[in-house]
Design a protein around this motif. Structure first.
Motif, PDB file in Angstrom:
ATOM      1  N   LYS A  67      -4.788  -0.020  -6.166  1.00  0.00           N
ATOM      2  CA  LYS A  67      -5.288   1.245  -5.627  1.00  0.00           C
ATOM      3  C   LYS A  67      -6.753   1.520  -5.943  1.00  0.00           C
ATOM      4  O   LYS A  67      -7.450   2.153  -5.144  1.00  0.00           O
ATOM      5  CB  LYS A  67      -4.407   2.414  -6.056  1.00  0.00           C
ATOM      6  CG  LYS A  67      -4.155   2.537  -7.553  1.00  0.00           C
ATOM      7  CD  LYS A  67      -3.054   3.565  -7.799  1.00  0.00           C
ATOM      8  CE  LYS A  67      -2.751   3.713  -9.278  1.00  0.00           C
ATOM      9  NZ  LYS A  67      -2.184   2.497  -9.906  1.00  0.00           N
TER      10      LYS A  67
ATOM     11  N   THR B 138      -5.345  -8.925   3.787  1.00  0.00           N
ATOM     12  CA  THR B 138      -4.160  -8.695   2.972  1.00  0.00           C
ATOM     13  C   THR B 138      -3.695 -10.037   2.404  1.00  0.00           C
ATOM     14  O   THR B 138      -4.179 -11.097   2.811  1.00  0.00           O
ATOM     15  CB  THR B 138      -3.018  -8.090   3.806  1.00  0.00           C
ATOM     16  OG1 THR B 138      -2.703  -9.016   4.850  1.00  0.00           O
ATOM     17  CG2 THR B 138      -3.427  -6.760   4.420  1.00  0.00           C
TER      18      THR B 138
ATOM     19  N   MET C 120      -1.006 -11.471   3.000  1.00  0.00           N
ATOM     20  CA  MET C 120      -0.443 -12.236   4.119  1.00  0.00           C
ATOM     21  C   MET C 120      -1.550 -12.907   4.928  1.00  0.00           C
ATOM     22  O   MET C 120      -1.414 -14.072   5.326  1.00  0.00           O
ATOM     23  CB  MET C 120       0.364 -11.275   4.995  1.00  0.00           C
ATOM     24  CG  MET C 120       1.156 -11.954   6.069  1.00  0.00           C
ATOM     25  SD  MET C 120       2.384 -13.085   5.368  1.00  0.00           S
ATOM     26  CE  MET C 120       3.348 -13.430   6.812  1.00  0.00           C
ATOM     27  N   ASP C 121      -2.647 -12.184   5.180  1.00  0.00           N
ATOM     28  CA  ASP C 121      -3.767 -12.773   5.934  1.00  0.00           C
ATOM     29  C   ASP C 121      -4.305 -14.006   5.211  1.00  0.00           C
ATOM     30  O   ASP C 121      -4.611 -15.022   5.836  1.00  0.00           O
ATOM     31  CB  ASP C 121      -4.921 -11.765   6.083  1.00  0.00           C
ATOM     32  CG  ASP C 121      -4.520 -10.530   6.868  1.00  0.00           C
ATOM     33  OD1 ASP C 121      -3.682 -10.646   7.767  1.00  0.00           O
ATOM     34  OD2 ASP C 121      -5.063  -9.443   6.561  1.00  0.00           O
TER      35      ASP C 121
ATOM     36  N   GLN D 275      -1.850 -16.875   5.631  1.00  0.00           N
ATOM     37  CA  GLN D 275      -1.889 -17.367   7.007  1.00  0.00           C
ATOM     38  C   GLN D 275      -3.146 -18.180   7.256  1.00  0.00           C
ATOM     39  O   GLN D 275      -3.130 -19.192   7.948  1.00  0.00           O
ATOM     40  CB  GLN D 275      -1.851 -16.184   7.981  1.00  0.00           C
ATOM     41  CG  GLN D 275      -0.494 -15.521   8.107  1.00  0.00           C
ATOM     42  CD  GLN D 275       0.469 -16.361   8.927  1.00  0.00           C
ATOM     43  OE1 GLN D 275       0.063 -17.303   9.598  1.00  0.00           O
ATOM     44  NE2 GLN D 275       1.745 -16.036   8.857  1.00  0.00           N
TER      45      GLN D 275
ATOM     46  N   ARG E  31       2.383 -16.486  -7.578  1.00  0.00           N
ATOM     47  CA  ARG E  31       1.821 -15.819  -6.390  1.00  0.00           C
ATOM     48  C   ARG E  31       0.346 -15.512  -6.600  1.00  0.00           C
ATOM     49  O   ARG E  31      -0.413 -15.386  -5.655  1.00  0.00           O
ATOM     50  CB  ARG E  31       2.579 -14.518  -6.109  1.00  0.00           C
ATOM     51  CG  ARG E  31       3.617 -14.660  -5.035  1.00  0.00           C
ATOM     52  CD  ARG E  31       4.429 -13.390  -4.920  1.00  0.00           C
ATOM     53  NE  ARG E  31       3.901 -12.492  -3.909  1.00  0.00           N
ATOM     54  CZ  ARG E  31       4.378 -11.269  -3.699  1.00  0.00           C
ATOM     55  NH1 ARG E  31       5.354 -10.793  -4.449  1.00  0.00           N
ATOM     56  NH2 ARG E  31       3.879 -10.514  -2.743  1.00  0.00           N
TER      57      ARG E  31
ATOM     58  N   ALA F 181       8.669 -10.778   0.879  1.00  0.00           N
ATOM     59  CA  ALA F 181       8.553 -10.274  -0.493  1.00  0.00           C
ATOM     60  C   ALA F 181       8.719  -8.763  -0.552  1.00  0.00           C
ATOM     61  O   ALA F 181       8.229  -8.045   0.311  1.00  0.00           O
ATOM     62  CB  ALA F 181       7.205 -10.673  -1.073  1.00  0.00           C
ATOM     63  N   ARG F 182       9.402  -8.293  -1.567  1.00  0.00           N
ATOM     64  CA  ARG F 182       9.580  -6.852  -1.754  1.00  0.00           C
ATOM     65  C   ARG F 182       8.809  -6.327  -2.968  1.00  0.00           C
ATOM     66  O   ARG F 182       8.904  -5.177  -3.325  1.00  0.00           O
ATOM     67  CB  ARG F 182      11.077  -6.496  -1.885  1.00  0.00           C
ATOM     68  CG  ARG F 182      11.952  -6.814  -0.680  1.00  0.00           C
ATOM     69  CD  ARG F 182      11.400  -6.282   0.654  1.00  0.00           C
ATOM     70  NE  ARG F 182      11.003  -4.883   0.596  1.00  0.00           N
ATOM     71  CZ  ARG F 182       9.925  -4.378   1.217  1.00  0.00           C
ATOM     72  NH1 ARG F 182       9.132  -5.169   1.904  1.00  0.00           N
ATOM     73  NH2 ARG F 182       9.650  -3.113   1.131  1.00  0.00           N
ATOM     74  N   GLN F 183       8.082  -7.219  -3.645  1.00  0.00           N
ATOM     75  CA  GLN F 183       7.257  -6.802  -4.785  1.00  0.00           C
ATOM     76  C   GLN F 183       5.812  -7.163  -4.453  1.00  0.00           C
ATOM     77  O   GLN F 183       5.558  -8.139  -3.765  1.00  0.00           O
ATOM     78  CB  GLN F 183       7.659  -7.573  -6.058  1.00  0.00           C
ATOM     79  CG  GLN F 183       9.105  -7.403  -6.483  1.00  0.00           C
ATOM     80  CD  GLN F 183       9.355  -6.083  -7.170  1.00  0.00           C
ATOM     81  OE1 GLN F 183       8.504  -5.583  -7.891  1.00  0.00           O
ATOM     82  NE2 GLN F 183      10.521  -5.494  -6.933  1.00  0.00           N
ATOM     83  N   THR F 184       4.856  -6.399  -4.968  1.00  0.00           N
ATOM     84  CA  THR F 184       3.452  -6.737  -4.754  1.00  0.00           C
ATOM     85  C   THR F 184       3.100  -7.985  -5.547  1.00  0.00           C
ATOM     86  O   THR F 184       3.770  -8.330  -6.519  1.00  0.00           O
ATOM     87  CB  THR F 184       2.505  -5.613  -5.206  1.00  0.00           C
ATOM     88  OG1 THR F 184       2.757  -5.362  -6.582  1.00  0.00           O
ATOM     89  CG2 THR F 184       2.736  -4.355  -4.407  1.00  0.00           C
TER      90      THR F 184
ATOM     91  N   GLY G 220       2.505  -7.648  -9.273  1.00  0.00           N
ATOM     92  CA  GLY G 220       3.607  -7.157 -10.084  1.00  0.00           C
ATOM     93  C   GLY G 220       3.903  -8.030 -11.291  1.00  0.00           C
ATOM     94  O   GLY G 220       4.458  -7.570 -12.285  1.00  0.00           O
TER      95      GLY G 220
ATOM     96  N   PHE H 145       5.932  -1.828  -1.127  1.00  0.00           N
ATOM     97  CA  PHE H 145       6.696  -2.728  -1.977  1.00  0.00           C
ATOM     98  C   PHE H 145       7.481  -1.926  -3.018  1.00  0.00           C
ATOM     99  O   PHE H 145       7.127  -0.801  -3.360  1.00  0.00           O
ATOM    100  CB  PHE H 145       5.758  -3.713  -2.665  1.00  0.00           C
ATOM    101  CG  PHE H 145       5.102  -4.657  -1.712  1.00  0.00           C
ATOM    102  CD1 PHE H 145       5.743  -5.812  -1.307  1.00  0.00           C
ATOM    103  CD2 PHE H 145       3.851  -4.389  -1.196  1.00  0.00           C
ATOM    104  CE1 PHE H 145       5.161  -6.683  -0.413  1.00  0.00           C
ATOM    105  CE2 PHE H 145       3.251  -5.257  -0.301  1.00  0.00           C
ATOM    106  CZ  PHE H 145       3.910  -6.415   0.094  1.00  0.00           C
TER     107      PHE H 145
ATOM    108  N   ASP I 281       7.782  -2.227  -6.222  1.00  0.00           N
ATOM    109  CA  ASP I 281       7.105  -1.807  -7.450  1.00  0.00           C
ATOM    110  C   ASP I 281       6.120  -0.659  -7.195  1.00  0.00           C
ATOM    111  O   ASP I 281       5.917   0.192  -8.047  1.00  0.00           O
ATOM    112  CB  ASP I 281       6.424  -2.986  -8.175  1.00  0.00           C
ATOM    113  CG  ASP I 281       5.625  -3.877  -7.247  1.00  0.00           C
ATOM    114  OD1 ASP I 281       5.958  -3.950  -6.061  1.00  0.00           O
ATOM    115  OD2 ASP I 281       4.664  -4.501  -7.724  1.00  0.00           O
TER     116      ASP I 281
END
Lengths: 301, 419
Positions: free
Chosen positions: A141, A190, A192-193, A196, A246, A274-277, A280, B37, B39
């Protein structure tokens, strides 16, 4: 009329190349901050493209904590040889020897924070007026508030509440002697970018990003690699796991995820699900809610 | 995965203050597109608990700095990212209060689209008009008016229609052609990502569908060829000893090898020999591509010069009329010389005349007591030390924009749109 549209990766690449060329044109002595992680590798790749067919006109600067993954160091030396660029290394160990920095103590001690002093001293020693880094706004952030051209005062400090407005594609790199800029060409990318793009461009990255067998311990909800730099307590027993990383930081603070992704295609699929940054698993960000903002104000990457 | 590689990028801006639901709307877009996400959500839940809130306050996701979270306000522009299988989105999230006009203008400067929020209970307010006027000033091609909090007025169509009509009578004075209206409830998710079951009378698209399908290909100027030179590439090594290329990002038009071009301001003419990239030469290049152009002749070209088509040239002048937003705490001084940046070129400039000050709430032109300060928008005339190669901002956002920099503090003090 034909379709004059760019894909998002082409547009991001074009924006980054424009910024890297502005760095070259506006500053006298720029460098690339190279950690051996995927983001600084992508920045280096983009710089190669921006100045082709000329060589990369900036040296790579590595702030070396001494707590590296051996694979990262091998990779770093290979890329420097391939690109025929100058490598400048700032050693955290030297800062400790000279009394400038003091080693942290305790179970979760790391040299992450100590990098700041060594980084600022290296910038000062070589009189860099622009340091190009791979930080992205989607990472964290405090980083979401960064400019592309981010001013640092004579103490290397960032003043997030008093940043220069940055409009259109106009970048103001004016500064007094002794001040410098941090420049972030990947601001709008991001995670993902980046993956990719690595896939699309077939960019070489350290083997650590691919799933591999490793001796690890379970600590703070992540798989931490066993190394000479980590102190095990009695309850911690090393085991072998198939993991991948990661992100890459120091070996003392970078946790891995269990994974079978051993190709770039599989990594992209894994990142998409993925569900975590990605940060993390980074102990350096977990110290407090504002640990990144606090470190950045001091001059951290 | 191939679908992902073919995605386009859409940049949109939002402005808003504490109570109008802007953060909730962004939180909703991120949440419903699964861009948050676990977290991050855990962190928001922990912060919400600490503040004694019963449920997770999604607006906490969007404030980045310690001071902002403490005060519960957005101060600076923050950028958010999310993607759907169709598009990647960049949100420039800005504060909405008049004292942050400069931040709104900053966020709007790169946007293809602006979201304006209206509270359905209160209708078109001063702040609604301000945000739309700023979008018009910055020539954002698409405006989406979200009439929010429909849940609080029982999802009544007449309320929506009345607000739409009120807005249209005001927006006819603006320079925006594509305006759409969507009734939503950001809190409950109606018509944001998913269609509302409560508003069967609404036959238009949801907000996300609209964002995914706006036609943005024509947002760049593909007619007037403009190539501001950033730097010259000379490898000085085998096998490229004779290579001399001009690096830059195309600001307008389509360039092809064989095109006759003029170098400005010198006026030399030449022909494009090749358009080079790392991935190989191109048969054509258009905005916003970054390329290297080689010419057939050895003419003098350097940073700040512009390659254009010989029969379509920008204006060359030293007296430049702009709409200016003052960004600095220190007011402009009539005698001060500022550094002016325009594309890749630089000169000095003074503010020669202040024509009028624009009230960004009403479009009223004030011609008396012209004291420009931070956040004020005014029409001014600049005089520059050398001629600049300009286009009108409404024709080209790149060659039509300038910034002013204070010579001693090096701060960016003003942004200008050329008229």
């Amino acid at each position: 009329m034909s379709n004059y549209n760019l894909t998002h990766l082409d547009e991001l690449e074009s924006e980054s190349i424009f910024i890297l060329r502005e760095v070259f044109a506006q500053f006298e002595n720029p460098c690339i901050l190279f950690s051996g992680g995927k983001d600084s590798i992508v920045v280096t790749h983009l710089t190669k493209k921006a100045f082709y067919p000329a060589k990369i006109p900036f040296p790579l600067v590595h702030i070396d904590t001494g707590h590296n993954f051996p694979e990262t160091m091998i990779f770093r030396d290979q890329i420097v040889a391939d690109l025929d660029v100058r490598l400048i290394v700032g050693l955290v160990q030297d800062s400790i020897h000279s009394g400038r920095s003091t080693e942290e103590r305790g179970k979760n001690a790391s040299r992450n924070v100590l990098q700041t002093n060594t980084l600022l001293d290296t910038i000062d020693l070589h009189q860099f007026d622009a340091c190009v880094g791979g930080a992205r706004r989607d990472e964290e952030k405090a980083r979401a508030k960064e400019r592309f051209f981010s001013h640092r005062d004579e103490f290397g400090q960032w003043d997030p509440k008093n940043q220069r407005p940055e409009l259109w594609n106009m970048f103001n790199g004016k500064h007094d002697h002794g001040e410098h800029f941090r420049v972030f060409p990947l601001s709008n990318w991001t995670e993902m970018d980046v993956w990719q793009y690595i896939l699309a461009e077939n960019i070489q990255i350290p083997s650590l990003y691919f799933a591999h067998q490793r001796e690890v311990i379970r600590r703070n909800d992540t798989w931490l690699p066993v190394s000479e730099h980590i102190h095990l307590n009695e309850t911690e027993t090393p085991i072998h796991k198939k993991i991948r990383f990661r992100t890459l930081g120091d070996i003392t603070i970078t946790g891995g995820d269990e994974s079978d992704a051993d190709t770039l295609e599989k990594i992209v699929d894994e990142v998409a699900a993925a569900r975590q940054t990605e940060r993390g698993n980074r102990a350096d960000d977990k110290r407090s809610e504002t640990s990144m903002e606090d470190r950045k104000k001091q001059g951290y990457f | 995965m191939n679908a992902y590689l073919d995605m386009e990028l859409l940049r949109f801006t939002t402005a808003g203050s504490v109570d109008d639901g802007k953060s909730t709307l962004i939180g909703r877009l991120l949440f419903d597109t699964k861009s948050i996400f676990e977290d991050q959500l855990d962190q928001v839940k922990r912060s919400s608990n600490r503040q004694g809130l019963a449920q997770a306050d999604l607006s906490l996701l969007t404030d980045g700095l310690k001071a902002e979270r403490e005060q519960g306000i957005t101060i600076d522009v923050a950028y958010r990212y999310f993607a759907t299988p169709k598009r990647k989105f960049i949100i420039a999230d800005t504060p909405g209060h008049i004292q942050y006009t400069r931040n709104m203008i900053t966020g709007a400067s790169t946007a293809n689209c602006a979201l304006v929020l209206i509270d359905a209970r209160h209708g078109v307010a001063e702040q609604t008009c301000r945000h739309a006027i700023i979008a018009s000033l910055l020539q954002i091609p698409h405006l989406i008016v979200c009439i929010n909090k429909m849940d609080l007025i029982d999802y009544q169509e007449p309320v929506f229609q009345k607000i739409k009509k009120d807005f249209e009578s005001f927006s006819s004075k603006l320079d925006i052609t594509d305006i759409r209206f969507i009734p939503i409830s950001a809190l409950n998710g109606d018509n944001v990502v998913n269609r509302s079951e409560k508003m069967s009378w609404y036959e238009g698209s949801t907000l996300l569908y609209t964002l995914e399908n706006l036609h943005i290909g024509s947002d760049y100027n593909h007619i007037d060829c403009r190539f501001p030179v950033q730097t010259v590439i000379r490898p000085k090594m085998a096998p490229y000893h004779d290579f001399r290329g001009y690096a830059g990002r195309i600001a307008g038009g389509v360039f092809k090898p064989g095109d006759e071009i003029t170098v400005l301001p010198s006026g030399f003419t030449s022909t494009i020999k090749s358009i080079e990239t790392f991935n190989g030469p191109l048969s054509e290049a258009f905005a916003p591509m970054s390329v290297v152009i080689q010419l057939t002749d050895d003419v003098d070209v350097s940073r700040g010069d512009m390659l254009v088509r010989s029969n379509n040239q920008p204006d060359l002048n030293q007296d430049i009329e702009i709409m200016m937003c003052w960004l600095d705490t220190k007011a402009p001084h009539p005698k001060s010389k500022y550094i002016i940046k325009h594309t890749t070129s630089e000169a000095k400039a003074i503010i020669k005349n202040i024509r009028y000050e624009l009230d960004v709430n009403t479009l009223h032109r004030n011609v008396e007591n012209l004291n420009i300060g931070m956040n004020d928008v005014a029409r001014v005339q600049l005089r520059t030390t050398k001629p600049l190669l300009t286009d009108a901002y409404r024709k080209n956002r790149t060659t039509g924009s300038i910034i002013l920099i204070d010579e001693s503090t090096h701060e960016t003090v003003a942004a200008g749109m050329i008229i």
